[in-house]
Scaffold this active site. Structure first.
Site, PDB file in Angstrom:
ATOM      1  N   ASP A  48      24.353   1.915   7.825  1.00 34.52           N
ATOM      2  CA  ASP A  48      24.317   1.422   6.441  1.00 34.52           C
ATOM      3  C   ASP A  48      25.700   0.925   6.020  1.00 34.52           C
ATOM      4  OD1 ASP A  48      25.449   3.926   6.232  1.00 34.52           O
ATOM      5  OD2 ASP A  48      24.100   4.658   4.665  1.00 34.52           O
ATOM      6  N   GLU A 186      32.478  12.224  11.659  1.00 30.42           N
ATOM      7  CA  GLU A 186      33.317  11.158  11.085  1.00 30.42           C
ATOM      8  C   GLU A 186      34.519  11.758  10.361  1.00 30.42           C
ATOM      9  OE1 GLU A 186      31.272   8.106   8.860  1.00 30.42           O
ATOM     10  OE2 GLU A 186      33.156   7.170   8.256  1.00 30.42           O
TER      11      GLU A 186
END
Ligand code: KIV
Length: 286
Positions: A48, A186
């Site tokens: 996304d 992340e």
């Protein structure tokens, strides 16, 4: 590049066991997915991050399920061996298990995806388990989770203190327990990412999480500097400067059009001489 057998979730698990790093890149359309596939990538993420690098939004939050399905279809048409994972966008898996199942189902059926990725830890483990039970492979995503940007308060490295580290380890284990086949880490400190990687049987894929993960992922536009030429991100290594090449190419084209250097005779089509004679009586109009 000669491709081997298609990448699967079980093959990724074996890669972890055998110590073979997993390569992953984002792609959002047919040509970028095709180039990644031809380059031998293992996993393509229809991320996304599409919102930031393709659609020009400031975050991933405005990206819709329809956007993800549309782009997943383009990517899957280009790919035969790489494993395609699609992000479930913001708020498409928090409104109850039925809604999450329906939305994951749309990505698989309409987008022709192979797996979905979901951001979050323990708090989404039940939903992950339900989606896995329905036959949809799920990739987890913890550490910095861009869909919670405003709650986190910016692009901050996660896992710097022991409380955060404990929580992230528990989240990773909960996702593995729920049936996730891999987890993206992340912006996580290298030490913690390596510890999580060592504790799990499923692979970890790092982005800004150091060298101790089982694989690495980068955003297509970042690593190729394609329209993503802002301040350098510490965790990105750039492998090409496509933005510069494209800008120079287009600037040359503009110049050629303005100077009437393009098109040349080699780019033009001609009719047979007798037809020219017939139409213009031998004098071709200039
Ligand atoms: O959307 C995305 O590109 C991602 C990667 C940063 C892992 O989630």
């Amino acid at each position: 590049m000669e491709r081997q057998k298609p990448v699967t979730t079980s093959r990724m698990r074996k890669m972890k066991k055998d110590g073979i790093p997993i390569s992953m890149i984002t792609a959002y359309d047919y040509p970028s997915a095709r180039l990644a596939e031809e380059a031998g990538i293992d996993v393509i993420l229809v991320g996304d991050s599409l919102g930031n690098v393709v659609l020009g939004y400031e975050s991933t939050l405005p990206v819709t399920l329809d956007d993800m399905i549309y782009h997943t279809r383009a990517v899957t048409r280009a790919v035969s061996a790489a494993f395609v994972v699609t992000d479930m966008p913001f708020m498409t898996y928090h409104g109850g298990t039925d809604t999450a199942l329906a939305n994951a189902g749309r990505i698989m059926r309409e987008g022709m995806g192979k797996a979905v990725k979901m951001e979050g830890g323990k708090e989404i483990a039940d939903t992950v388990a339900a989606i896995v039970r329905a036959g949809v492979p799920v990739m987890g995503h913890i550490g910095f989770t861009p869909q919670s940007l405003h709650q986190i308060g910016g692009y901050k490295v996660q896992g710097k203190n022991s409380a955060q580290a404990e929580k992230m380890l528990e989240d990773a284990k909960a996702l593995e327990q729920a049936g996730a086949f891999a987890i993206v880490l992340e912006l996580v400190t290298e030490e913690l990412a390596a510890r999580i990687t060592g504790e799990l049987d499923i692979p970890t894929i790092g982005i800004g999480a150091g060298a101790g993960c089982d694989g690495q992922v980068l955003v297509f536009h970042d690593l190729l500097q394609y329209g993503s030429e802002g301040p350098a991100k510490k965790f990105v290594k750039t492998y090409a400067n496509l933005g510069q090449q494209i800008r120079e190419g287009i600037a040359q084209y503009v110049k050629d059009v303005k100077n009437r250097c393009f098109p040349g005779d080699e780019h033009s089509f001609h009719m047979d001489h007798d037809v020219v004679e017939y139409l213009y009586g031998g004098t071709k109009r200039s």
